[in-house]
Design a protein around this motif. Structure first.
Motif, PDB file in Angstrom:
ATOM      1  N   LEU A 226       0.843  -1.213   0.000  1.00  0.00           N
ATOM      2  CA  LEU A 226       0.000   0.000   0.000  1.00  0.00           C
ATOM      3  C   LEU A 226       0.875   1.258   0.000  1.00  0.00           C
ATOM      4  O   LEU A 226       0.639   2.197  -0.768  1.00  0.00           O
ATOM      5  N   THR A 227       1.872   1.261   0.856  1.00  0.00           N
ATOM      6  CA  THR A 227       2.738   2.439   0.964  1.00  0.00           C
ATOM      7  C   THR A 227       3.458   2.696  -0.356  1.00  0.00           C
ATOM      8  O   THR A 227       3.545   3.837  -0.812  1.00  0.00           O
ATOM      9  N   ASP A 228       3.984   1.644  -0.960  1.00  0.00           N
ATOM     10  CA  ASP A 228       4.690   1.806  -2.236  1.00  0.00           C
ATOM     11  C   ASP A 228       3.763   2.323  -3.332  1.00  0.00           C
ATOM     12  O   ASP A 228       4.201   2.935  -4.304  1.00  0.00           O
ATOM     13  N   GLU A 229       2.475   2.067  -3.158  1.00  0.00           N
ATOM     14  CA  GLU A 229       1.491   2.552  -4.131  1.00  0.00           C
ATOM     15  C   GLU A 229       0.848   3.861  -3.675  1.00  0.00           C
ATOM     16  O   GLU A 229      -0.222   4.238  -4.137  1.00  0.00           O
ATOM     17  N   ASN A 230       1.511   4.530  -2.721  1.00  0.00           N
ATOM     18  CA  ASN A 230       1.115   5.882  -2.293  1.00  0.00           C
ATOM     19  C   ASN A 230      -0.065   5.982  -1.337  1.00  0.00           C
ATOM     20  O   ASN A 230      -0.719   7.023  -1.265  1.00  0.00           O
ATOM     21  N   THR A 231      -0.326   4.893  -0.619  1.00  0.00           N
ATOM     22  CA  THR A 231      -1.247   4.993   0.512  1.00  0.00           C
ATOM     23  C   THR A 231      -0.411   4.998   1.786  1.00  0.00           C
ATOM     24  O   THR A 231       0.164   3.973   2.169  1.00  0.00           O
ATOM     25  N   HIS A 232      -0.301   6.153   2.405  1.00  0.00           N
ATOM     26  CA  HIS A 232       0.489   6.257   3.635  1.00  0.00           C
ATOM     27  C   HIS A 232      -0.314   5.709   4.804  1.00  0.00           C
ATOM     28  O   HIS A 232      -1.542   5.818   4.821  1.00  0.00           O
ATOM     29  N   ILE A 233       0.374   5.144   5.777  1.00  0.00           N
ATOM     30  CA  ILE A 233      -0.324   4.452   6.868  1.00  0.00           C
ATOM     31  C   ILE A 233       0.169   4.915   8.241  1.00  0.00           C
ATOM     32  O   ILE A 233       1.376   5.010   8.468  1.00  0.00           O
ATOM     33  N   LEU A 234      -0.788   5.203   9.113  1.00  0.00           N
ATOM     34  CA  LEU A 234      -0.488   5.527  10.509  1.00  0.00           C
ATOM     35  C   LEU A 234      -1.394   4.676  11.391  1.00  0.00           C
ATOM     36  O   LEU A 234      -2.590   4.563  11.120  1.00  0.00           O
ATOM     37  N   LYS A 235      -0.817   4.102  12.438  1.00  0.00           N
ATOM     38  CA  LYS A 235      -1.604   3.195  13.279  1.00  0.00           C
ATOM     39  C   LYS A 235      -1.512   3.614  14.746  1.00  0.00           C
ATOM     40  O   LYS A 235      -0.432   3.919  15.233  1.00  0.00           O
ATOM     41  N   PHE A 236      -2.656   3.632  15.397  1.00  0.00           N
ATOM     42  CA  PHE A 236      -2.709   4.090  16.789  1.00  0.00           C
ATOM     43  C   PHE A 236      -3.324   3.030  17.691  1.00  0.00           C
ATOM     44  O   PHE A 236      -4.447   2.566  17.441  1.00  0.00           O
ATOM     45  N   TYR A 237      -2.584   2.700  18.727  1.00  0.00           N
ATOM     46  CA  TYR A 237      -3.145   1.858  19.784  1.00  0.00           C
ATOM     47  C   TYR A 237      -3.483   2.776  20.950  1.00  0.00           C
ATOM     48  O   TYR A 237      -2.610   3.433  21.504  1.00  0.00           O
ATOM     49  N   LEU A 238      -4.765   2.852  21.297  1.00  0.00           N
ATOM     50  CA  LEU A 238      -5.192   3.696  22.414  1.00  0.00           C
ATOM     51  C   LEU A 238      -5.040   2.881  23.701  1.00  0.00           C
ATOM     52  O   LEU A 238      -5.775   1.914  23.924  1.00  0.00           O
ATOM     53  N   HIS A 239      -4.102   3.314  24.511  1.00  0.00           N
ATOM     54  CA  HIS A 239      -3.674   2.512  25.655  1.00  0.00           C
ATOM     55  C   HIS A 239      -4.393   2.948  26.932  1.00  0.00           C
ATOM     56  O   HIS A 239      -4.316   4.117  27.318  1.00  0.00           O
ATOM     57  N   ILE A 240      -5.107   2.011  27.547  1.00  0.00           N
ATOM     58  CA  ILE A 240      -5.779   2.295  28.831  1.00  0.00           C
ATOM     59  C   ILE A 240      -5.501   1.146  29.806  1.00  0.00           C
ATOM     60  O   ILE A 240      -5.080   0.055  29.402  1.00  0.00           O
ATOM     61  N   SER A 241      -5.769   1.409  31.077  1.00  0.00           N
ATOM     62  CA  SER A 241      -5.597   0.379  32.101  1.00  0.00           C
ATOM     63  C   SER A 241      -6.916  -0.384  32.276  1.00  0.00           C
ATOM     64  O   SER A 241      -7.984   0.069  31.844  1.00  0.00           O
ATOM     65  N   LYS A 242      -6.809  -1.514  32.935  1.00  0.00           N
ATOM     66  CA  LYS A 242      -8.011  -2.330  33.180  1.00  0.00           C
ATOM     67  C   LYS A 242      -8.997  -1.582  34.088  1.00  0.00           C
ATOM     68  O   LYS A 242     -10.212  -1.671  33.913  1.00  0.00           O
ATOM     69  N   ASP A 243      -8.461  -0.819  35.050  1.00  0.00           N
ATOM     70  CA  ASP A 243      -9.325  -0.026  35.939  1.00  0.00           C
ATOM     71  C   ASP A 243     -10.097   1.046  35.165  1.00  0.00           C
ATOM     72  O   ASP A 243     -11.266   1.293  35.418  1.00  0.00           O
ATOM     73  N   TYR A 244      -9.378   1.683  34.254  1.00  0.00           N
ATOM     74  CA  TYR A 244     -10.023   2.740  33.470  1.00  0.00           C
ATOM     75  C   TYR A 244     -11.160   2.145  32.620  1.00  0.00           C
ATOM     76  O   TYR A 244     -12.228   2.730  32.486  1.00  0.00           O
ATOM     77  N   GLN A 245     -10.904   0.963  32.061  1.00  0.00           N
ATOM     78  CA  GLN A 245     -11.957   0.322  31.266  1.00  0.00           C
ATOM     79  C   GLN A 245     -13.207   0.076  32.116  1.00  0.00           C
ATOM     80  O   GLN A 245     -14.329   0.305  31.667  1.00  0.00           O
ATOM     81  N   LYS A 246     -12.981  -0.354  33.345  1.00  0.00           N
ATOM     82  CA  LYS A 246     -14.108  -0.610  34.249  1.00  0.00           C
ATOM     83  C   LYS A 246     -14.947   0.657  34.425  1.00  0.00           C
ATOM     84  O   LYS A 246     -16.179   0.636  34.315  1.00  0.00           O
ATOM     85  N   GLU A 247     -14.246   1.745  34.666  1.00  0.00           N
ATOM     86  CA  GLU A 247     -14.903   3.048  34.833  1.00  0.00           C
ATOM     87  C   GLU A 247     -15.769   3.395  33.611  1.00  0.00           C
ATOM     88  O   GLU A 247     -16.916   3.821  33.730  1.00  0.00           O
ATOM     89  N   ARG A 248     -15.185   3.211  32.429  1.00  0.00           N
ATOM     90  CA  ARG A 248     -15.895   3.578  31.201  1.00  0.00           C
ATOM     91  C   ARG A 248     -17.083   2.645  30.941  1.00  0.00           C
ATOM     92  O   ARG A 248     -18.134   3.078  30.484  1.00  0.00           O
ATOM     93  N   LEU A 249     -16.902   1.368  31.211  1.00  0.00           N
ATOM     94  CA  LEU A 249     -18.008   0.427  31.004  1.00  0.00           C
ATOM     95  C   LEU A 249     -19.136   0.718  31.998  1.00  0.00           C
ATOM     96  O   LEU A 249     -20.318   0.685  31.644  1.00  0.00           O
ATOM     97  N   GLN A 250     -18.742   1.040  33.229  1.00  0.00           N
ATOM     98  CA  GLN A 250     -19.754   1.351  34.244  1.00  0.00           C
ATOM     99  C   GLN A 250     -20.576   2.565  33.813  1.00  0.00           C
ATOM    100  O   GLN A 250     -21.786   2.619  33.994  1.00  0.00           O
TER     101      GLN A 250
END
Lengths: 271, 271
Positions: A160-184
């Motif tokens: 893809l990159t060689d054919e001019n599709t540039h790529i950026l990848k993001f892993y959104l990093h959270i803790s297990k406690d934070y996930q609990k908060e958000r799910l709650q």
């Protein structure tokens, strides 16, 4: 005022072995919320300009991949960072469980259909990485199959990159406690119930297995041409700022220019 | 403060015979720019809420069609009115001249592929109406073929509506003089040259034939289920306000509600 933010600090160097427990889930640096907001707005305005330039130029495209544990804020990041762009040049694809037609093909088939065409920004909310994440954790294909996929992913992204599709990848990093908060929170608010899936709790119970699978994906597939960024995601204003800065920085680095007219503008008379 | 704007004043009643020369291209009513801006922002915020509701509900979709003469401001309307929405639930499709595969099918085939799925807002920048506009004006198919298409369009749009894809169609109405101004602007600004096509001047020379084709399309295909709105488009703040109000009004009228949880939220404990 110079923003004290080097996005490379969050980029996984090619070949580096990722240990997520040692990477922050919550930003704790010198930038405050107020400063972040100002910087975000400047970068956003610039990104909007760069998007138009890329659209006008019609030479290349940008693919932005978001992956994370449930409730880490993928939807919200897309809304904040991609939202300000011109919708005519953006395609967001949210990948769910593959359907039977998709399962009848190789794992990249359904992905390929959605890669952005020239001039466009494509955004993947989940992606082909699920095929080495949930698929691995839940044993949906034999290990000898998913083991080979890291290499296939790298080859696909290089093409893809060689054919001019540039790529950026993001892993959104959270803790297990934070996930609990958000799910709650989703349980507490009736207008968020639709975002809650009781089955998600089963995935939460496999936290360790997912972390391991993410570590492998990040370690094996952060390449020079398609880097992974590990974003501390528990402070949303920092999360958005970092992603925005990486996007704007990438498009800035392409040194794009408006295409020259193929006609002489001064010679044209509009009757 | 009540906004003095009845969107029905701009809707073409089913069966009405449209005479574009008698419909305004420039808004000249009691609303001023300041008031329009405030009203626009309120409606925009409401539309964003309604979009989330439609996405959560996952029962129906909205298709928004824009058609106009060149340089009337289709792109700009999409940016202003659709731009504020959550990009994850929006798909903008810009239809160009059909390619050879598309030409190998009936005229609705390539359109159908892009109709929005449940929960989504689909936006067409140009559409199947080109098949009774440019196709008619330039004699690309025999008259006996395009003559039948009005009816086919109505049937197609009725089917979509019955299957829960709601449809709104906007004709951005400008004068020939105004088009000249806008085209000249593209010539004067190097960063707008890419938007200028010398061939567009040939279409401009066919202004009368296009007007006639538009009048027929608007007269024959403004139905109860899929109405056409003729938008005075020379004052952009009014154009945006009117389109925004029609969109928000439509979604408001659906009386949507967040889906009820299929589980008991109070019974769930997150470990």
């Amino acid at each position: 005022m110079t923003l004290k933010l080097d996005t490379d600090d969050y980029r996984i160097a090619p070949g580096a072995k990722v240990d997520l427990d040692r990477l922050p889930t919550r930003y704790d640096g010198p930038i405050d919320k107020q400063e972040a907001r100002q910087a975000f707005e400047q970068l956003r305005d610039r990104l909007v300009e760069l998007q138009e330039l890329m659209y006008a130029e019609h030479k290349r495209s940008l693919l932005v991949v978001f992956q994370a544990m449930d409730a880490a804020g993928k939807d919200s990041t897309v809304r904040h960072v991609i939202g300000p762009l011109n919708p005519a040049g953006v395609r967001v694809t949210s990948f769910k469980a593959p359907n039977s037609v998709e399962l009848g093909h190789d794992f990249l088939w359904r992905i390929h259909e959605h890669t952005p065409r020239r001039g466009y920004i494509g955004v993947f909310n989940r992606s082909h990485y699920e095929d080495v994440l949930i698929v691995r954790v839940k044993d949906l294909v034999p290990e000898k199959v998913w083991r080979k996929r890291y290499e296939h992913i790298n080859a696909f992204e290089k093409m893809l990159t060689d054919e001019n599709t540039h790529i950026l990848k993001f892993y959104l990093h959270i803790s297990k406690d934070y996930q609990k908060e958000r799910l709650q929170r989703r349980l507490d608010r009736p207008d968020k119930h639709w975002k809650f899936e009781p089955a998600d709790l089963k995935e939460r119970a496999r936290w360790g297995a997912y972390r391991e699978a993410f570590e492998d994906a990040l370690s094996r597939c952060s390449t020079k041409h398609a880097p992974w960024y590990v974003v501390p995601a528990e402070r949303r204003w920092f999360r958005d700022l970092l992603v925005m800065k990486v996007l704007a920085g990438k498009l800035e680095s392409l040194n794009m220019d408006y295409p020259r007219a193929t006609f002489d503008p001064t010679s044209i008379v509009i009757e």
